[in-house]
Design a protein around this motif. Structure first.
Motif, short mmCIF file in Angstrom:
data_model
loop_
_atom_site.label_atom_id
_atom_site.label_comp_id
_atom_site.label_asym_id
_atom_site.label_seq_id
_atom_site.Cartn_x
_atom_site.Cartn_y
_atom_site.Cartn_z
N GLU A 104 0.83 -1.21 0.00
CA GLU A 104 0.00 0.00 0.00
C GLU A 104 0.87 1.26 0.00
OE1 GLU A 104 -0.38 -2.53 2.03
OE2 GLU A 104 -2.43 -3.29 1.79
N ALA A 105 1.94 1.24 0.83
CA ALA A 105 2.81 2.42 0.89
C ALA A 105 3.54 2.60 -0.44
CB ALA A 105 3.81 2.26 2.03
N PHE A 106 4.01 1.50 -1.02
CA PHE A 106 4.68 1.60 -2.33
C PHE A 106 3.74 2.22 -3.36
CE2 PHE A 106 5.55 -0.38 -6.52
CZ PHE A 106 6.79 0.19 -6.76
N GLU A 107 2.49 1.79 -3.36
CA GLU A 107 1.54 2.31 -4.37
C GLU A 107 1.22 3.78 -4.12
OE1 GLU A 107 -1.62 -0.61 -4.53
OE2 GLU A 107 -0.40 -1.89 -5.83
N ALA A 108 1.09 4.16 -2.85
CA ALA A 108 0.81 5.58 -2.55
C ALA A 108 1.99 6.46 -2.94
CB ALA A 108 0.50 5.74 -1.06
N ILE A 109 3.20 6.01 -2.60
CA ILE A 109 4.41 6.78 -2.95
C ILE A 109 4.55 6.84 -4.48
CG2 ILE A 109 6.94 6.79 -2.84
CD1 ILE A 109 6.58 5.46 0.00
N SER A 110 4.26 5.74 -5.15
CA SER A 110 4.38 5.70 -6.61
C SER A 110 3.40 6.66 -7.27
CB SER A 110 4.16 4.29 -7.14
OG SER A 110 5.14 3.42 -6.62
N ARG A 111 2.17 6.70 -6.76
CA ARG A 111 1.18 7.63 -7.34
C ARG A 111 1.69 9.06 -7.24
NH1 ARG A 111 -2.64 4.03 -5.03
NH2 ARG A 111 -2.77 5.23 -3.10
N LEU A 112 2.27 9.39 -6.09
CA LEU A 112 2.78 10.75 -5.90
C LEU A 112 4.03 10.97 -6.77
CD1 LEU A 112 2.41 13.39 -4.40
CD2 LEU A 112 3.82 12.48 -2.56
N TRP A 113 4.88 9.95 -6.83
CA TRP A 113 6.10 10.01 -7.64
C TRP A 113 5.76 10.27 -9.11
CZ3 TRP A 113 7.79 6.39 -11.44
CH2 TRP A 113 9.12 6.54 -11.85
N LEU A 114 4.69 9.64 -9.59
CA LEU A 114 4.26 9.88 -10.99
C LEU A 114 3.92 11.34 -11.20
CD1 LEU A 114 1.96 6.79 -11.66
CD2 LEU A 114 4.06 7.35 -12.91
N LYS A 115 3.22 11.93 -10.24
CA LYS A 115 2.79 13.33 -10.39
C LYS A 115 3.99 14.28 -10.33
CE LYS A 115 -0.97 14.56 -8.06
NZ LYS A 115 -2.44 14.63 -8.00
N VAL A 116 4.84 14.08 -9.33
CA VAL A 116 6.01 14.97 -9.18
C VAL A 116 6.95 14.79 -10.37
CG1 VAL A 116 7.97 15.57 -7.72
CG2 VAL A 116 5.81 14.89 -6.66
N GLY A 117 7.15 13.54 -10.77
CA GLY A 117 8.05 13.25 -11.90
C GLY A 117 7.53 13.84 -13.20
N TRP A 118 6.23 13.74 -13.41
CA TRP A 118 5.67 14.31 -14.65
C TRP A 118 5.86 15.83 -14.64
CZ3 TRP A 118 1.95 17.81 -16.12
CH2 TRP A 118 1.68 17.83 -17.50
N ASN A 119 5.62 16.44 -13.48
CA ASN A 119 5.79 17.90 -13.42
C ASN A 119 7.24 18.30 -13.69
OD1 ASN A 119 4.17 20.34 -12.89
ND2 ASN A 119 5.81 20.71 -11.45
#
Ligand SMILES: C[S@@+](CC[C@H](N)C(=O)[O-])C[C@H]1O[C@@H](n2cnc3c(N)ncnc32)[C@H](O)[C@@H]1O
Length: 254
Positions: free
Chosen positions: A29-44
Motif C-alpha cells: 500500500e505504501a509503495f503504491e501511494a508513494i508511486s502515485r505521488l512520484w508519478l505526479k512529481v516526476g511528470w511535473n
C-alpha cells in the motif's frame, strides 16, 4: 490528501476529510501511494522527457516502455500502428522489437513530422521497419493509407499517443479499433492526465478530459473489447498494479 512518511517509525500515513490510514512504510500500500505521488512529481519535472531508445528521444516512462514490450512480445503483431510520432523513439522501440522477434513492421502517424525527425528516423538502422504517414490520425485520407498497409488476416496492435483530448481519443478509438485483431490491444495512452489535473503543469479540466475517460466510454459501447491491464508475464512480488502514465489504457479485443 496529506501523506506523512516517518522513516524512523517505518510508517506512511494518508489522511484527508474522508480517511486517516496508516501503513507500514515497507508495504504494498505504501509503495503504491508513494508511486502515485512520484508519478505526479516526476511528470511535473518532465521525467518522462529524459529518455531515448537506440538514439531517438522517447517520451515515455521506463515502466510503460517495459510493459508495452511485454505486450508486444506476447502478441507478436504483424503490424504495430502508433499515432503520435514526435521524435520517433517509440517507433524505434517497436522496430527494435520487430527485428529481435523477426516479425512485424511499424506505422507511425503524426499531424506534423518535423524535417529533422523525419531525417533522423529515415537514417536510423531500423528505418526499413517503419512507415511514416503525415496527417491527422483521424483524417479519412490518413485512415485510407493506414488500411492499405494492413493485409487481411494480419495481427495488429495499436498505440494511441497523439492528441490526448477525450474527443480526439474517442474518434481514434472508433477509427482504429476495427483494425485490431482478436487477442491484441488498442492502448489509449497518457490517461494519467486524470490525476495530473492539480499539478503545476497540469490543467483542471484534465480530470474529465483525458484518454482514460474515452477508453472507458468506448468499452461501454463496444462489448467486443475489454478494458484490462495486460497480465505481467513475470511477478515474484505481491504487487499487481502498473506504475504507469497509461491507466485504463489497454483495450483487448475478444
Ligand atoms: C506525446 S507526442 C508522441 C510521443 C511518442 N509516441 C513517443 O513515445 O516518443 C504527441 C505527438 O502527437 C502529434 N499529434 C497531435 N495531434 C495529432 C493528430 N490530430 N494526429 C496525429 N498526430 C497528432 C504531435 O504532433 C506530437 O508529435
Amino acid at each position: 490528501m496529506k501523506l506523512e512518511i516517518d522513516t524512523s517509525a517505518g510508517t506512511l500515513r494518508m489522511s484527508d476529510a474522508t480517511q486517516d490510514i496508516q501503513y507500514s512504510l515497507y508495504s504494498r500500500e505504501a509503495f503504491e501511494a508513494i508511486s502515485r505521488l512520484w508519478l505526479k512529481v516526476g511528470w511535473n519535472e518532465k521525467y518522462p522527457y529524459t529518455f531515448s531508445w537506440l538514439g531517438r528521444p522517447i517520451i515515455q516512462l521506463p515502466e510503460d516502455i517495459l510493459r508495452v514490450q511485454e505486450v508486444i512480445y506476447r502478441v507478436k503483431p504483424d503490424v504495430i500502428i502508433e499515432t503520435g510520432v514526435a521524435h520517433g523513439g517509440s517507433l524505434i522501440l517497436y522496430a527494435s522489437l520487430c527485428k529481435a522477434m523477426a516479425r512485424g513492421r511499424v506505422i507511425g502517424i503524426d499531424i506534423e513530422i518535423r524535417k529533422h525527425n523525419r531525417q533522423a528516423i529515415g537514417a536510423h538502422e531500423l528505418s526499413s521497419y517503419i512507415t511514416l504517414i503525415e496527417g491527422s490520425s483521424v483524417a479519412p485520407e490518413v485512415m485510407a493509407q493506414v488500411s492499405q498497409f494492413v493485409n487481411r488476416g494480419e495481427s495488429v496492435l495499436v498505440i494511441l499517443d497523439s492528441n490526448h483530448t477525450k474527443s480526439h481519443v474517442a474518434a481514434e478509438l472508433e477509427a482504429y479499433a476495427p483494425l485490431v485483431s482478436p487477442g491484441s490491444y488498442i492502448a489509449a495512452t497518457d490517461g494519467s492526465m486524470e490525476f495530473l489535473d492539480d499539478v503545476p503543469r497540469g490543467k483542471p479540466d484534465w480530470k474529465t478530459d483525458n484518454p482514460s475517460a474515452a477508453a472507458r466510454e468506448f468499452v461501454a459501447r463496444h462489448p467486443e473489447f475489454v478494458l484490462e491491464q495486460p497480465p505481467w508475464p513475470f511477478n515474484e512480488s505481491e504487487l499487481q498494479n502498473n506504475i504507469t502514465h497509461w491507466p485504463d489504457a489497454w483495450l483487448r479485443r475478444l
